[in-house]
Enzyme design. Sequence first.
Site, PDB file in Angstrom:
ATOM      1  CB  CYS A 130      98.969 140.104   7.714  1.00 27.92           C
ATOM      2  SG  CYS A 130      99.322 140.755   6.054  1.00 27.92           S
ATOM      3  CG  HIS A 243      99.537 135.259   6.134  1.00 33.61           C
ATOM      4  ND1 HIS A 243      98.316 134.724   5.212  1.00 33.61           N
ATOM      5  CD2 HIS A 243      99.651 136.545   5.666  1.00 33.61           C
ATOM      6  CE1 HIS A 243      98.266 135.664   4.715  1.00 33.61           C
ATOM      7  NE2 HIS A 243      98.670 137.107   4.997  1.00 33.61           N
TER       8      HIS A 243
END
Length: 334
Positions: A130, A243
């Site tokens: 990710c 994130h």
Amino acid sequence: MNSRPHVAVVGATGAVGIEMIKTLEKRNFPVGKLTLLASARSVGKKLKFRGEEITVQELTKTSFGGIEIALFSAGGSISKEYAPAAVQAGCVVVDNSSAFRMDDSVPLVVPEINAADVKWHKGIIANPNCTTAITLMALYPLHQAFFCKRIFASSYQAVSGTGAKAILELERQVNQIVKGQPVTREVYPHQIAFNVLPHVDSFLPSGYTKEEMKMENEGRKIMHHPSFRASVTCVRVPVYRAHSVAVSAEFEKPVTVEAAREVLRKAPGLQVVDEPARNQYPLPLYQAEQYDCAVGRLRKDCAMDNGLCFWVSGDQLLKGAALNAVQIAEELLK
Ligand code: A2P
């Protein structure tokens, strides 16, 4: 491939699995039939898809008869154990775990970057890490324009990247602290509420973590750039979702902020949010549930020649996982 394939989500009850189901629906993926698979613990649970309730079934090696595309997100050991059975049954597996990413016979794909790699799959296509996917959404267009030699980066990773249990852990710890109760922990080695942990994934003998090395290893494979180098520190922060990564990138060609901004404005799946005078920069809070990633804080790196600093933020459950997997499935239908 059938134009309305029978699709399975493996790990359907997990943080990413739930997003996969939502993304298939939201993007109008032409699902002919949807099968939801998880552990024996979840059998009988019902999840909604297009207004219909679908009952979760137990994942077994015989689950894949008639299924054409299986989106796996139940962890690496489940992928290693069950993906071969799915391929054997004639299914194309899009795997969100790290199990097959660095396997030379498995394409590793971010559709905005290397969609053509989907074509040479032999049954399994890997979805990238990710943090790597989110970073490359901004770095790759810059690499194409200025040729990136190396990056130094620090990540600020949300707890949902660890899975549903970690979301509950942050919530529970915040409640315990507010109520003056002792803090309990089950998922992370230290308290995550009101703290940051410079520790994502397990440590390697070099002192880096596995997560940190994914940026260089997966970055090389996705960008077709074997000399790319990345020194990364991955940090878990008490953010629920999305994130962020602070990147200093060194390029072969001279780069200006204006030229970089021009390149990034045209990049697919990326928004430029960069008006510091108006306090406008990408924030994980606002990137949550967004398909696009966002980049900002563009500035010339003052510590290297041809260097550029930027801050990129993106929903790791979507671009870092479920959305990217569904985009790969869309490529399979093209
Ligand atoms: P379950 O909910 O039945 O445990 P997360 O990353 O959010 O923790 O989610 C992990 C996903 O992987 C869940 O859907 C979980 O199902 C699934 N999973 C975990 N272990 C197994 C297993 N042994 N067989 C099938 N699915 C599993």
